[in-house]
Design an enzyme around this catalytic site. Structure first.
Site, PDB file in Angstrom:
ATOM      1  N   ASP A  37      -4.035  -1.247  -1.456  1.00  0.00           N
ATOM      2  CA  ASP A  37      -3.195  -0.174  -1.969  1.00  0.00           C
ATOM      3  C   ASP A  37      -3.207  -0.280  -3.506  1.00  0.00           C
ATOM      4  O   ASP A  37      -4.085   0.256  -4.165  1.00  0.00           O
ATOM      5  CB  ASP A  37      -1.805  -0.373  -1.349  1.00  0.00           C
TER       6      ASP A  37
ATOM      7  N   ASP B 105      -5.753  -5.795   5.846  1.00  0.00           N
ATOM      8  CA  ASP B 105      -5.602  -4.513   6.537  1.00  0.00           C
ATOM      9  C   ASP B 105      -5.838  -3.331   5.600  1.00  0.00           C
ATOM     10  O   ASP B 105      -6.535  -2.388   5.926  1.00  0.00           O
ATOM     11  CB  ASP B 105      -4.212  -4.408   7.196  1.00  0.00           C
TER      12      ASP B 105
ATOM     13  N   LYS C 192       0.811 -10.641   7.504  1.00  0.00           N
ATOM     14  CA  LYS C 192       0.667 -10.455   8.936  1.00  0.00           C
ATOM     15  C   LYS C 192      -0.229  -9.265   9.253  1.00  0.00           C
ATOM     16  O   LYS C 192      -0.784  -9.164  10.332  1.00  0.00           O
ATOM     17  CB  LYS C 192       2.051 -10.223   9.578  1.00  0.00           C
TER      18      LYS C 192
ATOM     19  N   PHE D  69       2.133   6.575   3.765  1.00  0.00           N
ATOM     20  CA  PHE D  69       2.449   5.248   4.291  1.00  0.00           C
ATOM     21  C   PHE D  69       1.914   5.134   5.713  1.00  0.00           C
ATOM     22  O   PHE D  69       2.240   5.920   6.593  1.00  0.00           O
ATOM     23  CB  PHE D  69       3.952   4.977   4.259  1.00  0.00           C
TER      24      PHE D  69
HETATM   25  P1  IMP Z   1      -1.455  -4.016  -2.398  1.00  0.00           P
HETATM   26  O1  IMP Z   1      -1.208  -5.396  -2.922  1.00  0.00           O
HETATM   27  O2  IMP Z   1      -0.579  -3.004  -3.040  1.00  0.00           O
HETATM   28  O3  IMP Z   1      -2.910  -3.631  -2.407  1.00  0.00           O
HETATM   29  O4  IMP Z   1      -0.946  -3.956  -0.931  1.00  0.00           O
HETATM   30  C1  IMP Z   1      -1.499  -4.687   0.036  1.00  0.00           C
HETATM   31  C2  IMP Z   1      -0.520  -4.996   1.140  1.00  0.00           C
HETATM   32  O5  IMP Z   1       0.601  -4.102   1.210  1.00  0.00           O
HETATM   33  C3  IMP Z   1      -1.288  -4.826   2.422  1.00  0.00           C
HETATM   34  O6  IMP Z   1      -1.824  -6.067   2.801  1.00  0.00           O
HETATM   35  C4  IMP Z   1      -0.247  -4.301   3.387  1.00  0.00           C
HETATM   36  O7  IMP Z   1       0.314  -5.383   4.080  1.00  0.00           O
HETATM   37  C5  IMP Z   1       0.813  -3.641   2.530  1.00  0.00           C
HETATM   38  N1  IMP Z   1       0.651  -2.174   2.553  1.00  0.00           N
HETATM   39  C6  IMP Z   1       0.114  -1.396   1.600  1.00  0.00           C
HETATM   40  N2  IMP Z   1       0.098  -0.110   1.942  1.00  0.00           N
HETATM   41  C7  IMP Z   1       0.631  -0.055   3.175  1.00  0.00           C
HETATM   42  C8  IMP Z   1       0.869   1.022   4.096  1.00  0.00           C
HETATM   43  O8  IMP Z   1       0.571   2.218   3.868  1.00  0.00           O
HETATM   44  N3  IMP Z   1       1.427   0.660   5.274  1.00  0.00           N
HETATM   45  C9  IMP Z   1       1.758  -0.624   5.581  1.00  0.00           C
HETATM   46  N4  IMP Z   1       1.541  -1.645   4.773  1.00  0.00           N
HETATM   47  C10 IMP Z   1       0.981  -1.373   3.570  1.00  0.00           C
HETATM   48 MG    MG Z   2      -0.744  -7.318   4.001  1.00  0.00          MG
END
Ligand code: IMP
Ligand code: MG
Length: 177
Positions: free
Chosen positions: A105, A102, A45, A154
């Site tokens: 991470d 968005d 989302k 965060f």
């Molecule tokens: P990744 O797979 O760890 O790169 O994370 C990606 C997903 O985790 C993003 O699409 C976000 O929805 C969520 N996410 C990662 N970091 C944050 C944050 O700091 N705040 C809110 N959502 C996050």
């Molecule tokens: Mg996401």
């Protein structure tokens, strides 16, 4: 915005900062995809607000589809495992795909989604993220288009949630401990 937590918050990026950068990204993408058959795939989302603003800064007709990915639950810890739902059944080989998220991470989400669409043989495949948190990578990855690099805190607002709320916060903020 009123808060349902006692935590203090700090603005990292204002609404104006975000809109200015999103307009720049839209202009760059418009140039790069001139004459191409652009399909934006937005990851729900978290990227719904970014996608809505980004595509309105792209100066050509764009096909827009949504899939849902999750690695995070309702807390701040990554589950570490990628789930993709609402898988699309489209003639992907006709399209230049741009995946929009968005924030990157650990990069588990983006690398997993790109692997999934690479197997569909699109004309081209790139990714655009508003925010990049490079300090937390579990796998080496850099998106093709990045709005802002952010520190390892965060992040909430402009589509990103805290618990089930705050996606409608216009600025990008973080809660202080
Ligand atoms: P990744 O797979 O760890 O790169 O994370 C990606 C997903 O985790 C993003 O699409 C976000 O929805 C969520 N996410 C990662 N970091 C944050 C944050 O700091 N705040 C809110 N959502 C996050
Ligand atoms: Mg996401």
């Amino acid at each position: 915005m009123k808060k349902n937590t006692e935590k203090k918050s700090e603005i990292l990026l204002t609404e104006e900062d975000i809109q200015k950068r999103v307009a720049e990204l839209g202009q760059t993408i418009s140039k790069d995809y001139e004459g191409k058959n652009l399909l934006v795939i937005s990851l729900l989302k978290g990227s719904f607000i970014f996608t809505a603003d980004l595509v309105r800064n792209i100066s050509m007709p764009v096909r827009i589809e949504f899939i849902t990915t999750s690695t995070y639950g309702a807390n701040e810890e990554s589950a570490g495992e990628l789930k993709i739902t609402d898988l699309l059944d489209l003639p992907f080989s006709e399209y230049d795909i741009l995946v929009v998220d968005d924030i990157t991470d650990t990069a588990i989400t983006m690398t997993g989604v790109l692997k999934h669409f690479a197997s569909k043989n699109p004309k081209s495949l790139k990714a655009c993220v508003l925010l990049d948190k490079p300090s937390r990578r579990k796998t080496e990855y850099t998106a093709d288009y990045i709005g802002f690099e952010v520190p390892n805190v965060f992040i909430v607002g402009y589509g990103l949630n805290y618990g089930h709320h705050y996606r409608n916060e216009k600025n990008i903020i973080h809660f202080l401990d």
